[in-house]
Design a protein around this motif. Structure first.
Motif, PDB file in Angstrom:
ATOM      1  N   GLY A   3      35.828  45.189  38.600  1.00  0.00           N
ATOM      2  CA  GLY A   3      36.134  44.384  37.421  1.00  0.00           C
ATOM      3  C   GLY A   3      35.746  42.930  37.539  1.00  0.00           C
ATOM      4  N   HIS A   4      34.917  42.566  38.518  1.00  0.00           N
ATOM      5  CA  HIS A   4      34.446  41.177  38.578  1.00  0.00           C
ATOM      6  C   HIS A   4      33.227  41.011  37.679  1.00  0.00           C
ATOM      7  CE1 HIS A   4      31.175  42.380  41.419  1.00  0.00           C
ATOM      8  NE2 HIS A   4      30.600  41.269  40.986  1.00  0.00           N
ATOM      9  N   THR A   5      33.018  39.802  37.209  1.00  0.00           N
ATOM     10  CA  THR A   5      31.787  39.441  36.535  1.00  0.00           C
ATOM     11  C   THR A   5      31.402  38.049  37.008  1.00  0.00           C
ATOM     12  OG1 THR A   5      30.632  39.361  34.397  1.00  0.00           O
ATOM     13  CG2 THR A   5      32.856  38.406  34.476  1.00  0.00           C
ATOM     14  N   ALA A   6      30.088  37.743  36.986  1.00  0.00           N
ATOM     15  CA  ALA A   6      29.592  36.568  37.701  1.00  0.00           C
ATOM     16  C   ALA A   6      30.166  36.661  39.118  1.00  0.00           C
ATOM     17  CB  ALA A   6      29.963  35.292  36.959  1.00  0.00           C
ATOM     18  N   SER A   7      30.723  35.576  39.657  1.00  0.00           N
ATOM     19  CA  SER A   7      31.446  35.689  40.932  1.00  0.00           C
ATOM     20  C   SER A   7      32.929  35.425  40.727  1.00  0.00           C
ATOM     21  CB  SER A   7      30.862  34.740  41.986  1.00  0.00           C
ATOM     22  OG  SER A   7      29.737  35.322  42.616  1.00  0.00           O
ATOM     23  N   LEU A   8      33.427  35.841  39.579  1.00  0.00           N
ATOM     24  CA  LEU A   8      34.858  35.789  39.306  1.00  0.00           C
ATOM     25  C   LEU A   8      35.459  37.092  39.825  1.00  0.00           C
ATOM     26  CD1 LEU A   8      34.770  34.385  35.658  1.00  0.00           C
ATOM     27  CD2 LEU A   8      34.848  33.120  37.814  1.00  0.00           C
ATOM     28  N   PHE A   9      35.891  37.058  41.094  1.00  0.00           N
ATOM     29  CA  PHE A   9      36.386  38.255  41.766  1.00  0.00           C
ATOM     30  C   PHE A   9      37.905  38.363  41.664  1.00  0.00           C
ATOM     31  CE2 PHE A   9      32.218  38.014  43.695  1.00  0.00           C
ATOM     32  CZ  PHE A   9      31.877  39.356  43.849  1.00  0.00           C
ATOM     33  N   PRO A  10      38.426  39.590  41.671  1.00  0.00           N
ATOM     34  CA  PRO A  10      39.874  39.775  41.548  1.00  0.00           C
ATOM     35  C   PRO A  10      40.665  38.971  42.584  1.00  0.00           C
ATOM     36  CG  PRO A  10      38.754  41.882  41.340  1.00  0.00           C
ATOM     37  CD  PRO A  10      37.709  40.878  41.748  1.00  0.00           C
ATOM     38  N   ASN A  11      41.596  38.178  42.076  1.00  0.00           N
ATOM     39  CA  ASN A  11      42.553  37.445  42.913  1.00  0.00           C
ATOM     40  C   ASN A  11      41.885  36.574  43.975  1.00  0.00           C
ATOM     41  OD1 ASN A  11      44.997  38.741  41.718  1.00  0.00           O
ATOM     42  ND2 ASN A  11      44.063  40.573  42.592  1.00  0.00           N
ATOM     43  N   ALA A  12      40.674  36.125  43.706  1.00  0.00           N
ATOM     44  CA  ALA A  12      39.937  35.308  44.667  1.00  0.00           C
ATOM     45  C   ALA A  12      40.531  33.910  44.784  1.00  0.00           C
ATOM     46  CB  ALA A  12      38.469  35.202  44.245  1.00  0.00           C
ATOM     47  N   GLY A  40      40.353  30.288  44.275  1.00  0.00           N
ATOM     48  CA  GLY A  40      39.607  29.508  43.296  1.00  0.00           C
ATOM     49  C   GLY A  40      39.488  30.176  41.944  1.00  0.00           C
ATOM     50  N   LEU A  41      39.968  31.417  41.813  1.00  0.00           N
ATOM     51  CA  LEU A  41      39.823  32.125  40.536  1.00  0.00           C
ATOM     52  C   LEU A  41      40.595  31.439  39.418  1.00  0.00           C
ATOM     53  CD1 LEU A  41      38.858  34.507  38.823  1.00  0.00           C
ATOM     54  CD2 LEU A  41      40.861  35.791  39.613  1.00  0.00           C
ATOM     55  N   GLU A  67      41.398  28.350  39.036  1.00  0.00           N
ATOM     56  CA  GLU A  67      40.659  27.151  38.634  1.00  0.00           C
ATOM     57  C   GLU A  67      39.442  27.528  37.806  1.00  0.00           C
ATOM     58  OE1 GLU A  67      39.273  23.116  38.441  1.00  0.00           O
ATOM     59  OE2 GLU A  67      41.241  24.006  38.825  1.00  0.00           O
ATOM     60  N   ALA A  68      38.724  28.563  38.234  1.00  0.00           N
ATOM     61  CA  ALA A  68      37.519  28.980  37.522  1.00  0.00           C
ATOM     62  C   ALA A  68      37.826  29.472  36.112  1.00  0.00           C
ATOM     63  CB  ALA A  68      36.805  30.073  38.312  1.00  0.00           C
ATOM     64  N   LEU A  69      39.009  30.024  35.909  1.00  0.00           N
ATOM     65  CA  LEU A  69      39.400  30.537  34.599  1.00  0.00           C
ATOM     66  C   LEU A  69      39.908  29.452  33.662  1.00  0.00           C
ATOM     67  CD1 LEU A  69      41.267  33.795  35.687  1.00  0.00           C
ATOM     68  CD2 LEU A  69      39.003  33.656  34.622  1.00  0.00           C
ATOM     69  N   THR A  70      40.291  28.301  34.213  1.00  0.00           N
ATOM     70  CA  THR A  70      40.947  27.278  33.396  1.00  0.00           C
ATOM     71  C   THR A  70      40.196  25.952  33.326  1.00  0.00           C
ATOM     72  OG1 THR A  70      42.298  26.627  35.295  1.00  0.00           O
ATOM     73  CG2 THR A  70      43.227  28.260  33.797  1.00  0.00           C
ATOM     74  N   SER A 121      32.124  26.621  39.201  1.00  0.00           N
ATOM     75  CA  SER A 121      33.307  26.716  40.060  1.00  0.00           C
ATOM     76  C   SER A 121      32.912  27.287  41.414  1.00  0.00           C
ATOM     77  CB  SER A 121      34.374  27.630  39.440  1.00  0.00           C
ATOM     78  OG  SER A 121      35.026  26.995  38.367  1.00  0.00           O
ATOM     79  N   ALA A 122      33.674  26.903  42.439  1.00  0.00           N
ATOM     80  CA  ALA A 122      33.520  27.461  43.779  1.00  0.00           C
ATOM     81  C   ALA A 122      34.574  28.540  43.978  1.00  0.00           C
ATOM     82  CB  ALA A 122      33.663  26.374  44.832  1.00  0.00           C
ATOM     83  N   ILE A 123      34.150  29.656  44.541  1.00  0.00           N
ATOM     84  CA  ILE A 123      35.019  30.824  44.706  1.00  0.00           C
ATOM     85  C   ILE A 123      34.902  31.340  46.139  1.00  0.00           C
ATOM     86  CG2 ILE A 123      35.134  33.306  44.173  1.00  0.00           C
ATOM     87  CD1 ILE A 123      36.418  31.900  41.958  1.00  0.00           C
ATOM     88  N   THR A 124      36.014  31.762  46.711  1.00  0.00           N
ATOM     89  CA  THR A 124      35.979  32.546  47.945  1.00  0.00           C
ATOM     90  C   THR A 124      36.695  33.860  47.664  1.00  0.00           C
ATOM     91  OG1 THR A 124      35.990  30.566  49.327  1.00  0.00           O
ATOM     92  CG2 THR A 124      36.530  32.654  50.389  1.00  0.00           C
ATOM     93  N   ALA A 125      35.923  34.935  47.632  1.00  0.00           N
ATOM     94  CA  ALA A 125      36.467  36.249  47.302  1.00  0.00           C
ATOM     95  C   ALA A 125      37.133  36.874  48.520  1.00  0.00           C
ATOM     96  CB  ALA A 125      35.352  37.153  46.789  1.00  0.00           C
TER      97      ALA A 125
END
Length: 234
Positions: free
Chosen positions: A137-146, A148-149, A151-154, A160-164
């Motif tokens: 269910g991720h799209t782009a690099s918006l990974f579940p419960n990552a 930085g998620l 922040e990336a959503l808001t 945004s920087a993400i660590t999955a």
């Protein structure tokens, strides 16, 4: 906001999506000096990009940029930049200006400011954005419960920087730069390109629930700002 285009086989999907992408980019160029085309990595869009690379568009006026990137150097086997160079930025499309996400910073978090500054210079809203979706269910690099998620959503920023959390889907390279939800929705047209029964089942699961952190693609499916067109084939 989701229009579904379901095909019996991938060849029909590719023909239809190629035509729709060309129409979107040509329309943008008729209305503005430059167009912006945001692209994702992954196996599903590779044949689309190969087809588009052969089309005689005015590619010098089409700014190509990434939807997301692993924090690896260009040339790395897992680099989306290298993937796009190989599959899209060839032949006629080799003239297109390109903007990647990876910069010289040691981490995605440290490179975020420079990436944001670069992306703010792109023609906006983006004319066409190609998204994929993983079975998680991720799209782009918006990974579940990552990390930085939220922040990336808001955030109001485009990037945004993400660590999955490492998984079979993420592989070992969990540090990513990505369009934020704001960045994704800063688009005139959104395409969600998925193939295979497992992805369709994941999409239906996303549509059936509402917890965005568990399946971040829900943030795109639930919004009412930008139309999303699903292209799917087995």
């Amino acid at each position: 906001m989701l229009q579904e285009k379901i095909f019996d086989h991938r060849e029909a999907l590719l023909a239809a999506l190629q035509e729709d992408c060309v129409d979107a980019l040509e329309s943008a160029l008729k209305e503005r000096d430059q167009a912006s085309f945001l692209v994702s990595g992954g196996s599903s869009p590779a044949p689309l990009y190969q087809r588009l690379s052969q089309i005689a568009l005015d590619w010098k006026r089409i700014q190509v940029a990434l939807v997301d990137e692993r924090w690896v150097e260009p040339g790395h086997a897992k680099s989306n930049e290298s993937f796009v160079q190989k599959n899209l930025l060839q032949h006629a499309a080799g003239q297109a200006p390109f903007l990647g996400m990876k910069n010289s910073a040691a981490s995605a978090a440290e490179g975020l400011s420079a990436c944001e500054q670069a992306y703010q210079k792109l023609p906006q809203p983006f004319d066409l954005t190609i998204l994929g979706m993983g079975p998680d269910g991720h799209t782009a690099s918006l990974f579940p419960n990552a990390e930085g998620l939220e922040e990336a959503l808001t955030t109001d920023q485009v990037c945004s920087a993400i660590t999955a959390h490492q998984s079979d889907v993420t592989g070992e390279y969990t540090e990513r730069m990505t369009l934020s939800l704001t960045g994704i929705l800063n688009s005139r047209r959104l395409v969600l390109l998925i193939t295979g029964e497992d992805k369709l089942q994941a999409l239906r699961a996303a549509q059936a629930g509402d917890t965005v952190n568990d399946m971040p693609v829900r943030a795109v499916l639930q919004q009412d700002k930008v139309p999303v067109t699903l292209y799917w084939a087995p």
